[in-house]
Design a protein around this motif. Sequence first.
Motif, PDB file in Angstrom:
ATOM      1  N   SER A 112       0.834  -1.232  -0.121  1.00  0.00           N
ATOM      2  CA  SER A 112       0.053   0.092  -0.082  1.00  0.00           C
ATOM      3  C   SER A 112       0.988   1.383   0.086  1.00  0.00           C
ATOM      4  CB  SER A 112      -1.051   0.055   1.155  1.00  0.00           C
ATOM      5  OG  SER A 112      -0.235   0.219   2.304  1.00  0.00           O
ATOM      6  N   PRO A 113       0.391   2.284  -0.231  1.00  0.00           N
ATOM      7  CA  PRO A 113       1.144   3.778  -0.288  1.00  0.00           C
ATOM      8  C   PRO A 113       1.821   3.949   0.987  1.00  0.00           C
ATOM      9  CG  PRO A 113      -0.843   3.906  -1.468  1.00  0.00           C
ATOM     10  CD  PRO A 113      -0.955   2.796  -1.096  1.00  0.00           C
ATOM     11  N   GLU A 114       0.904   3.686   2.270  1.00  0.00           N
ATOM     12  CA  GLU A 114       1.611   3.913   3.279  1.00  0.00           C
ATOM     13  C   GLU A 114       2.875   2.701   3.616  1.00  0.00           C
ATOM     14  OE1 GLU A 114      -2.311   5.333   3.052  1.00  0.00           O
ATOM     15  OE2 GLU A 114      -1.600   3.364   2.793  1.00  0.00           O
ATOM     16  N   GLU A 115       2.856   1.609   3.384  1.00  0.00           N
ATOM     17  CA  GLU A 115       3.725   0.507   3.514  1.00  0.00           C
ATOM     18  C   GLU A 115       4.947   0.922   2.738  1.00  0.00           C
ATOM     19  OE1 GLU A 115       1.371  -3.490   4.365  1.00  0.00           O
ATOM     20  OE2 GLU A 115       1.282  -2.599   2.544  1.00  0.00           O
ATOM     21  N   ASN A 116       4.702   1.631   1.648  1.00  0.00           N
ATOM     22  CA  ASN A 116       5.773   1.936   0.564  1.00  0.00           C
ATOM     23  C   ASN A 116       6.508   3.046   1.324  1.00  0.00           C
ATOM     24  OD1 ASN A 116       7.268   1.850  -1.602  1.00  0.00           O
ATOM     25  ND2 ASN A 116       5.907   3.202  -2.637  1.00  0.00           N
ATOM     26  N   LEU A 117       5.855   4.037   1.701  1.00  0.00           N
ATOM     27  CA  LEU A 117       6.504   5.108   2.656  1.00  0.00           C
ATOM     28  C   LEU A 117       7.605   4.672   3.451  1.00  0.00           C
ATOM     29  CD1 LEU A 117       3.968   8.125   2.851  1.00  0.00           C
ATOM     30  CD2 LEU A 117       5.927   8.034   1.843  1.00  0.00           C
ATOM     31  N   HIS A 148       5.320  12.784  -0.591  1.00  0.00           N
ATOM     32  CA  HIS A 148       4.387  11.928  -1.085  1.00  0.00           C
ATOM     33  C   HIS A 148       4.215  11.911  -2.561  1.00  0.00           C
ATOM     34  CE1 HIS A 148       2.190  10.787   2.670  1.00  0.00           C
ATOM     35  NE2 HIS A 148       2.588  12.160   3.046  1.00  0.00           N
ATOM     36  N   LYS A 149       4.944  12.853  -3.245  1.00  0.00           N
ATOM     37  CA  LYS A 149       4.875  12.744  -4.770  1.00  0.00           C
ATOM     38  C   LYS A 149       6.023  11.962  -5.127  1.00  0.00           C
ATOM     39  CE  LYS A 149       5.849  15.793  -8.736  1.00  0.00           C
ATOM     40  NZ  LYS A 149       6.186  17.225  -9.035  1.00  0.00           N
ATOM     41  N   LEU A 150       6.891  11.855  -4.317  1.00  0.00           N
ATOM     42  CA  LEU A 150       8.169  10.857  -4.636  1.00  0.00           C
ATOM     43  C   LEU A 150       7.524   9.591  -4.431  1.00  0.00           C
ATOM     44  CD1 LEU A 150      11.292  10.161  -4.685  1.00  0.00           C
ATOM     45  CD2 LEU A 150      11.043   9.929  -2.205  1.00  0.00           C
ATOM     46  N   GLU A 151       6.754   9.139  -3.360  1.00  0.00           N
ATOM     47  CA  GLU A 151       5.991   7.566  -3.275  1.00  0.00           C
ATOM     48  C   GLU A 151       5.320   7.113  -4.383  1.00  0.00           C
ATOM     49  OE1 GLU A 151       3.447   4.891  -2.557  1.00  0.00           O
ATOM     50  OE2 GLU A 151       2.762   7.007  -2.302  1.00  0.00           O
ATOM     51  N   ARG A 152       4.520   8.252  -5.018  1.00  0.00           N
ATOM     52  CA  ARG A 152       3.616   8.126  -5.928  1.00  0.00           C
ATOM     53  C   ARG A 152       4.152   7.727  -7.304  1.00  0.00           C
ATOM     54  NH1 ARG A 152       0.830  12.475  -3.390  1.00  0.00           N
ATOM     55  NH2 ARG A 152       1.574  14.133  -5.114  1.00  0.00           N
ATOM     56  N   GLY A 153       5.467   8.104  -7.199  1.00  0.00           N
ATOM     57  CA  GLY A 153       6.290   7.671  -8.533  1.00  0.00           C
ATOM     58  C   GLY A 153       6.829   6.293  -8.335  1.00  0.00           C
TER      59      GLY A 153
END
Length: 217
Positions: A112-117, A148-153
């Motif tokens: 998930s995005p949270e886990e990826n962060l 968060h922009k970094l994570e979305r990439g």
Amino acid sequence: MRQNPSFAFTDTAELRRVIDANPWMTLVSSTDDGLVASHYAVLLDADRDDLTVVGHVGRPDDMIHGLGTRELLLVVQGPHGYISPGWYGDVASVPTWNFVSIHLSGVPEILSPEENLVVLERLVDRFESAMPSPRGMWTAPNDPDFVHKLERGTIGFRLTPTRVVAKRKLSQNKSDEVVDTIIEQLESSRSPYADPRLPAEMRRAHDAMRTARAEQA
């Protein structure tokens, strides 16, 4: 990677040690367009004590690999180096290459995005910790929007391998005297094609072998 019983490498604690020490890995997938390989830093999953690893790929590498839909092979390359036949003494011999390598295969789970962060922050902290002035992922001038922009990439993944092939080829088929000579030559930097960590890896493996032999005697 063809396995050889003499060079088999199966101890989980030792495999974890090598994985942790060599985080820059090659990711390989077999796709409809042929083989695809990428290179990323990958870490052991901090919440597990097995060989589960976590990492990320940048978009669109997730689509290129079919990440999460097909088997992914992670190649972990440990210390390695050229071994000269001149180090074996006055006997017929040929050169070889000593190495430690681990192949982890399985279908990865997409984070998930949270886990990826969390994984991205761990990656930054892991390598920044060795810097004179460590700069964390959330450290200014980075702000939350930037992070968060970094994570979305990126796309994070967790891989629990369903197949592990590991090989530690460190002159286990040579006598103690020859092994000691090889280690001495490597420590003296007489091989221009060797990882400087290789002699310590050889010493570690052979000390364990000698201890095991002594206990059996």
